[in-house]
Structure formats: C-alpha cells, structure tokens
Enzyme design. Structure first.
Site, PDB file in Angstrom:
ATOM      1  N   HIS A  74       0.833  -1.203   0.000  1.00  0.00           N
ATOM      2  CA  HIS A  74       0.000   0.000   0.000  1.00  0.00           C
ATOM      3  C   HIS A  74       0.867   1.252   0.000  1.00  0.00           C
ATOM      4  CE1 HIS A  74      -2.522   3.010   2.351  1.00  0.00           C
ATOM      5  NE2 HIS A  74      -3.160   2.860   1.214  1.00  0.00           N
ATOM      6  N   GLU A  77       1.960   1.850  -3.496  1.00  0.00           N
ATOM      7  CA  GLU A  77       0.865   2.408  -4.301  1.00  0.00           C
ATOM      8  C   GLU A  77       0.848   3.931  -4.197  1.00  0.00           C
ATOM      9  OE1 GLU A  77      -3.287   3.814  -3.441  1.00  0.00           O
ATOM     10  OE2 GLU A  77      -3.307   1.676  -2.941  1.00  0.00           O
ATOM     11  N   HIS A  78       1.005   4.453  -2.990  1.00  0.00           N
ATOM     12  CA  HIS A  78       1.047   5.899  -2.806  1.00  0.00           C
ATOM     13  C   HIS A  78       2.233   6.521  -3.538  1.00  0.00           C
ATOM     14  CE1 HIS A  78      -1.789   6.965   0.657  1.00  0.00           C
ATOM     15  NE2 HIS A  78      -2.038   5.693   0.394  1.00  0.00           N
ATOM     16  N   GLU A 154      -3.900   8.350   7.243  1.00  0.00           N
ATOM     17  CA  GLU A 154      -4.939   7.506   6.644  1.00  0.00           C
ATOM     18  C   GLU A 154      -5.322   6.366   7.589  1.00  0.00           C
ATOM     19  OE1 GLU A 154      -5.716   4.848   2.577  1.00  0.00           O
ATOM     20  OE2 GLU A 154      -3.749   5.751   2.946  1.00  0.00           O
TER      21      GLU A 154
END
Length: 453
Positions: A74, A77-78, A154
């Site tokens: 993840h 991905e950022h 987040e």
C-alpha cells in the site's frame, strides 16, 4: 459467446464477441505483458488499469512473511504518484485534471491496480502517464518520508471508523495467521518501521514486464492500445527484446485456515456498537460462487432480505444490517454485520446467528430464489453500464479466475442455481468455525449466547 472462455498464459492472441456486441481482445506479448480490451459500442470514454498480482499478502522475505514490510504494498501504491524522471507529482495530477479525467489506485490483498478514466481522445495520454508511473517511480527519499506521514494519517482515520475496525478484526479472527488475515495498509507500527530500501526491493521484485496486466474498457482500439503500451514502457526504459512467460496465477485450491479467535472485542465509548459474525468462506474460483451470491442476496443482500426484514423492519433494532462474501485464491470469508445500541448487541447477534441457522436447516423458498436471481441479474446488467466495472472484470478475469465470463454466461450460471444448492452451501458454511468481532461499549459476556451456541 457460449460459456466462459479460458485465458491460457501461453496463448498469444484471443478475440471474442461478448454480450451486447462488445468486442473483447487479449494479447500476450513476448515480454510477458498481457493486454486486454473490451470495446463497447457507442462509448465515448475509456477506463484503463495497470495491474500487478501483488497485494498485502505478498509482503514476504526469503523465509516468509516479514512484519517490518507489512503495509509496504500500500505504501508503494502511494509512492507511484510521487514522480518519475520525466514527471513530478504535480505533472501527473495535472495530466488528468486538465482533461477532466479521474485517476487513482487501489491495493487489495492479492493485487494492486493503478487506473484512470478519460475521454476516448485522451486514452493515449493515460497510457503514457500510467506506464511512466508504473515503470519509473523514483521513490524519492524525501517524498517517502512525507508519504509515511500521509499513510499514518490515513490509518488513523480508518482507526476512528468503527466499521473499518470491526471489518479488520473479523478478518483476523476468522483467518488467523493466514496472510489474508492481515490488514492491507499495515499498522502504525509497521508503517513507522518500514524502510525505503524494503519498499524499493518490493518494487523491483514485482513490477516487471511479465507481472504487468493492462486492461481497458469503453472506447478503445486494441491494436492501437497494444502499440501504445509497448512504446510507452519502452520509452520508460523497459527492455522488451527478451522472451518471458507471464507470472503464474496463484493456486486456486482452498487451504485449511486456523481460526484466530472466537471473539474479538474493541472497547470504545461509542453511542453505537458494531457487530460482525463470520465463517471461512469460498475461494474466488469455487464453482459454487453463483450459489453463494444467491444465498447472500436472500440472507442479507438487500431490503427484502431476511436480515433486513427481521432485524430492522420487524424489530427496529438496527439501521444497517447486511451480509457479504469475500473470496480470494485459497481462502474466503462469509460475514454478517449490524450496527445497534450496545444494550441490544447480544439480542441482535443472536438474531443474526438464528436467521442463518434457519436458512441452513430450512433452506429458502422458490419465491426467494427467483427474487434473488432477478436482483442479481439486474444489478449485474446495470453495473456493466459503467466502463470501470468492465475494466475491473477484465483484470480479475486475467489475474484471479483465468477465464472470461460475459453477462450472458453469468446469467446462465445464476439461472442454474437451485434451492437445494443454496441450502447445502449454507449448511456447509455454518459447520465451519464461527468468529465474532465487535466494537463499542461492550464486554465479552455480551456474546456468551453466540460464541457458546
């Protein structure tokens, strides 16, 4: 198109006409890149996805899972939005904003996808930008530390949402130490611990030509798409001269999972309690997934479902109540959810379990079967009005199931489901270990009637 069409990894070209006269084409390039398109008559926009079959379950070292890498998929991905040698993060954002397009990404437990939706005339631009991001991310150290802060925020936001928390706790409770039981985004501790070198190694190991799957749906010319993808990744520095077989799909055999816990409670002074009950479910390629869809629709998939009618309409004990199913390559989960007053949590949980017992022991009626088929067939047809759904279907077909099934084939499989199929599946699911997860002002004793039943 009659029946599902297999997608062998060693088949260079495939073309078929799907329901609604959509033209589906697939090319497997010598480099191992796979490109699938679905041209939809009358479409004026396109949705494109760059996929890699790597998700949160794949955060591994040479000897297995590495906790210090959890969340790195993840994290990566950022970072792919943060710049390349050709484009800054702002350049990437402007590329899509200035044409009214949309772009984003998602990390799942078994894949990652970078996607965009644009007008047909802007598809070449979308290919170029996504290819640049995918092949040439800098993972700049300063951006890495900035994004670490963003991801921690987040995670904090998700941790403030009881629905997110209870969902994560249920996966952990049902699937235990299986990699699918881990949270996709990692935890605050693992994100603070992960290093740029670890994420960089993850990137180099999994973002290669034979890992890449490109899917486009809407207004698309397949030959032009293939040429553009090849030119874009070559311009970014990928050497496509060698031959490589696409990465193998995951083994689709179900594995035995050891339950993490029978009960998981996160105590918080919230006005509402959220409760989830779950069992190990079906894998994504199980032939009974149409039966599972019918079971879910009857049990908790809509306003006419048994859970909605019994818990909300008849008793007024919850605003939101439903069931759902999640399937992966070697494990799955079937769950049910309700949000209610803490004082009613015990009663609501027992009602969820009782309704599932009634379904397993008594089956469903012919009327319920037909209503579920109508609901599912209608929602499937309506969802395909959106090119996003069609693009995602192509990606999941290539990465997960290894076959393409159009709307007509999906409806055929749905129509074949019988009352007995649904009852047999419900009975099997109910025989599996039950786990309960809850968030709210609750105590373990609240669920004595559920976990000990």
């Amino acid at each position: 198109m009659n029946g599902a069409v297999a997608l062998p990894l060693d088949l260079p070209e495939l073309s078929l006409t799907a329901s609604g006269d959509a033209l589906v084409r697939r090319s497997v390039l010598p480099s191992g890149i796979r490109i699938l398109s679905e041209r939809v008559p009358g479409a004026r926009s396109s949705t494109i996805g760059f996929w890699v079959a790597v998700g949160s379950r794949d955060e591994l070292g040479a000897d297995g899972p590495v906790p210090s890498r959890f969340g790195s998929t993840h994290f990566l991905e950022h970072l792919l939005f943060k710049g390349t040698p050709k484009r800054t993060a702002l350049d990437i954002a402007v590329s899509f904003d200035q044409v009214g397009g949309e772009h984003n990404a998602l990390t799942g437990k078994e894949y990652t996808c970078y996607y965009a939706k644009v007008q047909d005339r802007d598809l070449p631009m979308a290919v170029d930008v996504l290819a640049d991001m995918f092949t040439s991310s800098l993972l700049d150290p300063t951006e890495f530390e900035n994004e670490r802060g963003v991801i921690l925020e987040e995670l904090a936001m998700a941790d403030d949402d009881p629905n997110d928390v209870v969902g994560e706790r249920l996966f952990e409770a049902v699937l235990g130490d299986h990699p699918l039981g881990r949270p996709i985004g990692g935890t605050g501790d693992t994100i603070r611990a992960v290093s740029r070198d670890a994420v960089w190694e993850h990137y180099l190991a999994n973002y290669r030509p034979n890992d890449l799957v490109v899917t486009v749906a809407g207004a698309v010319d397949h030959d032009e798409l293939v040429a553009r993808v090849e030119a874009s990744v070559s311009a970014a520095g990928w050497d496509l001269s060698g031959a490589a077989r696409p990465v193998e799909r995951r083994n689709g055999d179900s594995v035995s999972v050891r339950r993490g816990s029978a009960l998981s409670i996160t105590t918080r002074p919230n006005e509402q309690a959220v409760v989830m009950l779950g069992y190990p479910g079906l894998v994504a390629t199980d032939d009974r997934r149409s039966s599972l869809s019918v079971l879910n629709a009857v049990f908790g998939g809509g306003m006419s479902s048994r859970l909605f009618q019994e818990v909300r309409e008849k008793r007024g004990l919850a605003y939101s109540v439903y069931s759902y199913a999640a399937g992966y390559s070697d494990a799955g989960l079937f769950g049910m959810y309700a949000g209610c007053s803490p004082k009613n949590a015990a009663q609501v949980s027992e009602l969820l379990l009782e309704e599932f017992r009634r379904l397993a022991e008594g089956g469903i009626t012919g009327e319920e079967l037909q209503r579920a088929k109508g609901q599912l067939s209608g929602s499937a047809a309506l969802s395909l009005e959106d090119s996003d759904t069609r693009m995602s279907r192509l990606g999941r077909s290539e990465i997960t199931t290894g076959e393409f099934a159009d709307l007509d084939e999906g409806l055929r499989r749905l129509e074949a489901v019988t009352v007995d199929d649904v009852q047999q599946l419900a009975t099997e699911l109910r025989s599996r270990p039950l786990s309960v997860a809850a968030v709210g002002a609750l105590e373990a004793s609240t669920f004595d009637g559920v976990v000990h039943s």
